[in-house]
Design a protein around this motif. Structure first.
Motif, PDB file in Angstrom:
ATOM      1  N   GLU A   1      89.637  83.548  60.216  1.00  0.00           N
ATOM      2  CA  GLU A   1      90.213  83.477  61.552  1.00  0.00           C
ATOM      3  C   GLU A   1      90.384  81.989  61.897  1.00  0.00           C
ATOM      4  OE1 GLU A   1      87.470  86.183  64.137  1.00  0.00           O
ATOM      5  OE2 GLU A   1      86.507  85.840  62.221  1.00  0.00           O
TER       6      GLU A   1
ATOM      7  N   VAL B   1      94.311  88.287  64.433  1.00  0.00           N
ATOM      8  CA  VAL B   1      94.267  89.479  65.282  1.00  0.00           C
ATOM      9  C   VAL B   1      93.927  89.082  66.729  1.00  0.00           C
ATOM     10  CG1 VAL B   1      93.001  91.631  65.695  1.00  0.00           C
ATOM     11  CG2 VAL B   1      93.837  91.088  63.405  1.00  0.00           C
ATOM     12  N   ILE B   2      93.112  88.055  66.896  1.00  0.00           N
ATOM     13  CA  ILE B   2      92.800  87.568  68.242  1.00  0.00           C
ATOM     14  C   ILE B   2      93.648  86.353  68.608  1.00  0.00           C
ATOM     15  CG2 ILE B   2      91.010  86.438  69.616  1.00  0.00           C
ATOM     16  CD1 ILE B   2      88.977  88.340  68.340  1.00  0.00           C
TER      17      ILE B   2
ATOM     18  N   ASN C   1      93.986  93.913  57.344  1.00  0.00           N
ATOM     19  CA  ASN C   1      93.215  93.159  56.341  1.00  0.00           C
ATOM     20  C   ASN C   1      93.083  93.923  55.033  1.00  0.00           C
ATOM     21  OD1 ASN C   1      92.886  90.766  57.782  1.00  0.00           O
ATOM     22  ND2 ASN C   1      91.197  91.633  58.968  1.00  0.00           N
TER      23      ASN C   1
ATOM     24  N   TYR D   1      84.732  88.096  61.524  1.00  0.00           N
ATOM     25  CA  TYR D   1      85.005  89.504  61.793  1.00  0.00           C
ATOM     26  C   TYR D   1      86.408  89.841  61.312  1.00  0.00           C
ATOM     27  CZ  TYR D   1      85.165  94.139  63.666  1.00  0.00           C
ATOM     28  OH  TYR D   1      85.258  95.510  63.749  1.00  0.00           O
ATOM     29  N   HIS D   2      86.494  90.780  60.364  1.00  0.00           N
ATOM     30  CA  HIS D   2      87.805  91.172  59.845  1.00  0.00           C
ATOM     31  C   HIS D   2      88.010  92.676  59.928  1.00  0.00           C
ATOM     32  CE1 HIS D   2      88.659  87.091  58.693  1.00  0.00           C
ATOM     33  NE2 HIS D   2      87.626  87.033  57.874  1.00  0.00           N
ATOM     34  N   GLY D   3      87.262  93.353  60.804  1.00  0.00           N
ATOM     35  CA  GLY D   3      87.472  94.780  60.997  1.00  0.00           C
ATOM     36  C   GLY D   3      86.380  95.616  60.373  1.00  0.00           C
TER      37      GLY D   3
ATOM     38  N   GLY E   1      94.020  96.097  63.083  1.00  0.00           N
ATOM     39  CA  GLY E   1      93.692  94.867  62.386  1.00  0.00           C
ATOM     40  C   GLY E   1      92.951  95.128  61.087  1.00  0.00           C
ATOM     41  N   SER E   2      92.059  96.120  61.105  1.00  0.00           N
ATOM     42  CA  SER E   2      91.319  96.456  59.882  1.00  0.00           C
ATOM     43  C   SER E   2      92.281  96.863  58.772  1.00  0.00           C
ATOM     44  CB  SER E   2      90.359  97.622  60.140  1.00  0.00           C
ATOM     45  OG  SER E   2      89.441  97.321  61.156  1.00  0.00           O
TER      46      SER E   2
ATOM     47  N   ASP F   1      93.514  85.497  59.622  1.00  0.00           N
ATOM     48  CA  ASP F   1      93.358  86.687  60.460  1.00  0.00           C
ATOM     49  C   ASP F   1      93.567  86.264  61.907  1.00  0.00           C
ATOM     50  OD1 ASP F   1      92.518  88.797  61.998  1.00  0.00           O
ATOM     51  OD2 ASP F   1      90.824  89.314  60.711  1.00  0.00           O
TER      52      ASP F   1
HETATM   53  C1  LIG Z   1      89.489  93.212  66.199  1.00  0.00           C
HETATM   54  C2  LIG Z   1      89.645  92.417  64.967  1.00  0.00           C
HETATM   55  C3  LIG Z   1      89.972  93.013  63.749  1.00  0.00           C
HETATM   56  C4  LIG Z   1      90.017  94.509  63.572  1.00  0.00           C
HETATM   57  O1  LIG Z   1      91.041  95.085  64.286  1.00  0.00           O
HETATM   58  P1  LIG Z   1      90.964  96.673  64.575  1.00  0.00           P
HETATM   59  O2  LIG Z   1      92.276  96.934  65.254  1.00  0.00           O
HETATM   60  O3  LIG Z   1      89.760  96.891  65.436  1.00  0.00           O
HETATM   61  O4  LIG Z   1      90.854  97.349  63.273  1.00  0.00           O
HETATM   62  C5  LIG Z   1      90.199  92.208  62.653  1.00  0.00           C
HETATM   63  N1  LIG Z   1      90.125  90.886  62.756  1.00  0.00           N
HETATM   64  C6  LIG Z   1      89.812  90.255  63.912  1.00  0.00           C
HETATM   65  C7  LIG Z   1      89.786  88.773  63.954  1.00  0.00           C
HETATM   66  C8  LIG Z   1      89.546  91.010  65.049  1.00  0.00           C
HETATM   67  O5  LIG Z   1      89.199  90.408  66.174  1.00  0.00           O
END
Ligand SMILES: *Cc1c(COP(=O)(O)O)cnc(C)c1O
Length: 454
Positions: free
Chosen positions: A224, A259-260, A123, A152-154, A119-120, A257
């Motif tokens: 997010e 990722v979640i 981003n 949280y974006h990594g 995810g990092s 974002d």
């Molecule tokens: C976990 C997370 C990230 C980072 O992902 P990684 O795979 O740990 O680099 C980025 N954004 C959000 C919303 C996350 O929860």
């Protein structure tokens, strides 16, 4: 595992292993919890104790730990083609096929994918694409990216700069063209206002910031849909429509974002779908492979894709393992299960409504100021006084006490400050949700005895 085996793991761990997001000194004193196995929605530690995993690993094992289909798909792919890159005009069937499936599942206007390993990195890729987009459109002054406090974006330099975690920012130099506005955290920051009023006010902080920077200097807003690591912050219903209006008015890109939120956490494929938004970019990772292989990426909407794919020369960005065949095979197998088993339907029609009902019951507890859910997200606000929202001191201790109590009762809940958060596997049955809530209730009872000294 014998006690000596466990002690040996702990000793080696202390001697050689630097963990992510860990106070090394504190860990060495307390000893590592060594996780040795898992099945379905349970993890097992070196003492052979089992825990219901209310966090799906780290928000990623949405189908639990026993999906042989994904493991087989990875093994098959490793035998067929264990590695090849996607650079220099090459690709391979799993990366091509996964790009196709993701485009099918994404909002209709998103048809392109760029792969990363996390995810990092996703981003970071957003940052690179946003800059490239405005350069190619000959608006090079559009540079600022607006994000939010407590996002949280990594943890790469770009990811952590975009994120809004003060304790992270104090450990490096935040990139100079990133700025943060307030978060839509009604319980924590909206006292005295209705949710709806507060949602509008939080969104209008975006318009104020754009005014301050000048719309010609603002490239993108990143957020997010629902903040995860920040404490499962579910924005008021008025928030996203107002943000959408503001971004359209000033011609600013929206990067979500997911990722979640992506792949079913809200009951829809994406948080953007849940909120009826059409982002220009979507970052994904975590749940896309059920956590069994590292994989992330960015879904790209037509507006940005058209500019990137029509001239302008080489996009100088990518990773050796962008679209790794084994990771893509895991992604394909995961998405196939989500579809074949109608997991999103199960979330939307069975699991989420059941969690909402049962979790709401925890609001009766004397320690709980608010109990909120959306999809299979849940959060509890721990307070000393429900009426005034007064917290325990020092801040963060109540969360720690409750997290330990939760582990003592066989449940993994996470603490973010004094909020307890859960994101259980999407495949949870109603009986498993009942068990989760029962254990959370016992944890609250124990935490209360400890915190109030009764
Ligand atoms: C976990 C997370 C990230 C980072 O992902 P990684 O795979 O740990 O680099 C980025 N954004 C959000 C919303 C996350 O929860």
């Amino acid at each position: 595992m014998t006690n000596t085996a466990k002690a040996r793991w702990q000793e080696l761990d202390r001697a050689h292993h630097l963990h992510p997001f860990t106070d090394f000194h504190d860990l060495a004193e307390r000893g590592t919890r060594v996780i040795t196995g898992a099945h379905h929605i349970y993890i097992r530690d070196a003492d052979a104790r089992e825990y219901l995993d209310g966090m799906s690993g780290l928000w990623c094992c949405n189908l639990g730990y026993s999906r042989g289909e994904i493991i087989d798909a990875v093994a098959r792919q490793l035998r067929e083609l264990p590695f090849y890159n996607n650079f220099f005009q090459c690709a391979h069937p799993p990366s091509i096929e996964l790009a196709r499936v993701l485009a099918e599942l994404a909002p209709a206007h998103m048809n392109h994918v760029f792969f990363t390993n996390s995810g990092s990195e996703g981003n970071d890729t957003v940052v690179r694409m946003v800059r490239r987009y405005w350069d190619l459109r000959e608006k090079p002054s559009k540079r600022w990216i607006i994000s939010r406090a407590n996002a949280y974006h990594g943890s790469t330099i770009a990811g952590a700069s975009l994120g809004g975690m003060g304790f992270m920012h104090r450990q490096f130099d935040v990139l100079p063209w990133v700025t943060h506005i307030r978060q839509p955290y009604w319980y924590g920051e909206g006292a005295g206002m209705s949710r709806e009023e507060f949602g509008l006010e939080a969104a209008r902080a975006l318009e104020a910031k754009i005014g301050e920077l000048g719309a010609d200097n603002v490239a993108a807003f990143i957020a997010e849909p629902i903040q995860g690591a920040g404490g499962v912050i579910i924005p008021p219903e008025t928030y996203w429509p107002e943000v959408r209006r503001i971004l359209a008015k000033y011609d600013i890109l929206l990067a979500m974002d997911e990722v979640i939120c992506g792949f079913g956490r809200t009951g829809k494929w994406f948080g953007a779908t849940h909120y009826g938004l059409e982002p220009d970019l979507i970052t994904f990772a975590k749940g896309v492979t059920n956590g069994y292989q590292p994989l992330g990426g960015v879904l790209v909407g037509e507006r940005v894709a058209r500019v990137l794919t029509t001239g302008g020369g080489e996009f100088g960005h990518g990773f050796t393992y962008s679209g790794h065949p084994a990771s893509c095979a895991a992604g394909l197998a995961t998405l196939a299960i989500l579809r074949a088993e109608n997991v999103l339907d199960h979330v939307e029609r069975v699991a989420a409504p059941h969690l909402a009902r049962r979790w709401a019951g925890l609001a009766e507890h004397p320690l709980v100021g608010e109990a909120r859910t959306l999809g299979l997200f849940g959060a509890l606000e721990l307070v000393k006084d429900k009426r005034t929202r007064e917290r325990f001191q020092p801040s963060g201790r109540a969360g720690m006490v409750c997290r330990q109590a939760s582990l003592d009762h066989g449940l993994v809940m996470r603490a973010t400050g004094d909020s307890m958060i859960i994101a259980p596997p999407l495949i949870c049955t109603t009986a498993e949700i009942d068990l989760l809530v029962e254990r959370a209730h016992k944890a609250l009872d124990q935490a209360e005895r400890e915190l109030r000294g009764v």
